[in-house]
Design a protein around this motif. Structure first.
Motif, PDB file in Angstrom:
ATOM      1  N   LYS A 117       0.826  -1.212   0.000  1.00  0.00           N
ATOM      2  CA  LYS A 117       0.000   0.000   0.000  1.00  0.00           C
ATOM      3  C   LYS A 117       0.858   1.259   0.000  1.00  0.00           C
ATOM      4  CE  LYS A 117      -3.982  -2.088   2.220  1.00  0.00           C
ATOM      5  NZ  LYS A 117      -4.822  -2.154   3.422  1.00  0.00           N
ATOM      6  N   LYS A 138       2.418   1.734  -3.499  1.00  0.00           N
ATOM      7  CA  LYS A 138       1.397   2.148  -4.474  1.00  0.00           C
ATOM      8  C   LYS A 138       1.060   3.626  -4.272  1.00  0.00           C
ATOM      9  CE  LYS A 138      -3.033   1.437  -3.966  1.00  0.00           C
ATOM     10  NZ  LYS A 138      -4.407   0.919  -3.931  1.00  0.00           N
ATOM     11  N   THR A 139       0.847   4.029  -3.036  1.00  0.00           N
ATOM     12  CA  THR A 139       0.532   5.423  -2.740  1.00  0.00           C
ATOM     13  C   THR A 139       1.677   6.339  -3.154  1.00  0.00           C
ATOM     14  OG1 THR A 139      -0.861   4.751  -0.889  1.00  0.00           O
ATOM     15  CG2 THR A 139      -0.098   7.026  -0.885  1.00  0.00           C
ATOM     16  N   THR A 172      -2.557  -4.883  -7.427  1.00  0.00           N
ATOM     17  CA  THR A 172      -2.599  -3.902  -6.346  1.00  0.00           C
ATOM     18  C   THR A 172      -3.276  -2.608  -6.778  1.00  0.00           C
ATOM     19  OG1 THR A 172      -0.546  -4.843  -5.482  1.00  0.00           O
ATOM     20  CG2 THR A 172      -1.156  -2.686  -4.656  1.00  0.00           C
TER      21      THR A 172
END
Length: 161
Positions: free
Chosen positions: A121, A124-125, A151
């Motif tokens: 996460k 990805k962010t 994802t």
């Protein structure tokens, strides 16, 4: 003298970027087959450059060796060695988008039982938030990865323009 230095620097950067493109292309195909995985590992091992991106791909290659090795006892050590190396590189270069992409793709493709999935996460962010700051080649690479990634959601992919 300045012209000679400029020419040398330009040639060095040209060949370095060609090496990175070759690594990117080979890495993108590595999960398609065992032969592609072996090809990527061979290409990564041949790289003499010690820049952080190349070192990141070498760490990913070490992790991928676990996929194709016939010695089941070595799988864990390949993953641990490569993951430790990749984490250290990212720790020292936390704002490098390509390293984050490498880690994201490695973690996404390893079986959950391995337990190396803690940064999905966050990476990805980071990639979404820093996408606009990247050069065109890396933007295209991130987009291609996101288009097939488990994802990235369709909404996430729409942010990569």
């Amino acid at each position: 003298m300045k012209l000679l230095l400029s020419l040398f620097t330009g040639l060095f950067l040209f060949f370095q970027s060609a090496d990175i493109e070759a690594l990117r292309n080979s890495y993108a195909k590595a999960n398609q087959s065992g032969a592609n995985t072996q090809s990527f590992i061979n290409l990564a091992e041949k790289q003499s450059s010690s820049d952080v991106i190349t070192t990141g791909y070498k760490a990913a290659a070490k992790i991928m060796e676990a996929k194709i090795t016939t010695d089941k006892g070595k799988r864990k050590s390949f993953i641990k060695s490569g993951a430790t190396s990749l984490e250290n590189i990212i720790k020292n270069n936390p704002n490098n988008a390509e390293l984050r992409l490498i880690r994201l793709s490695v973690q996404e493709n390893l079986p959950k039982i391995v337990g190396y999935r803690g940064s999905l996460k966050d990476d990805k962010t980071f990639l979404i938030n820093n996408y606009s700051k990247q050069n065109t080649g890396l933007k295209n690479y991130i987009k291609r990865f996101a288009s097939q990634s488990k994802t990235f959601t369709p909404a996430d992919r729409a942010l990569l323009k």
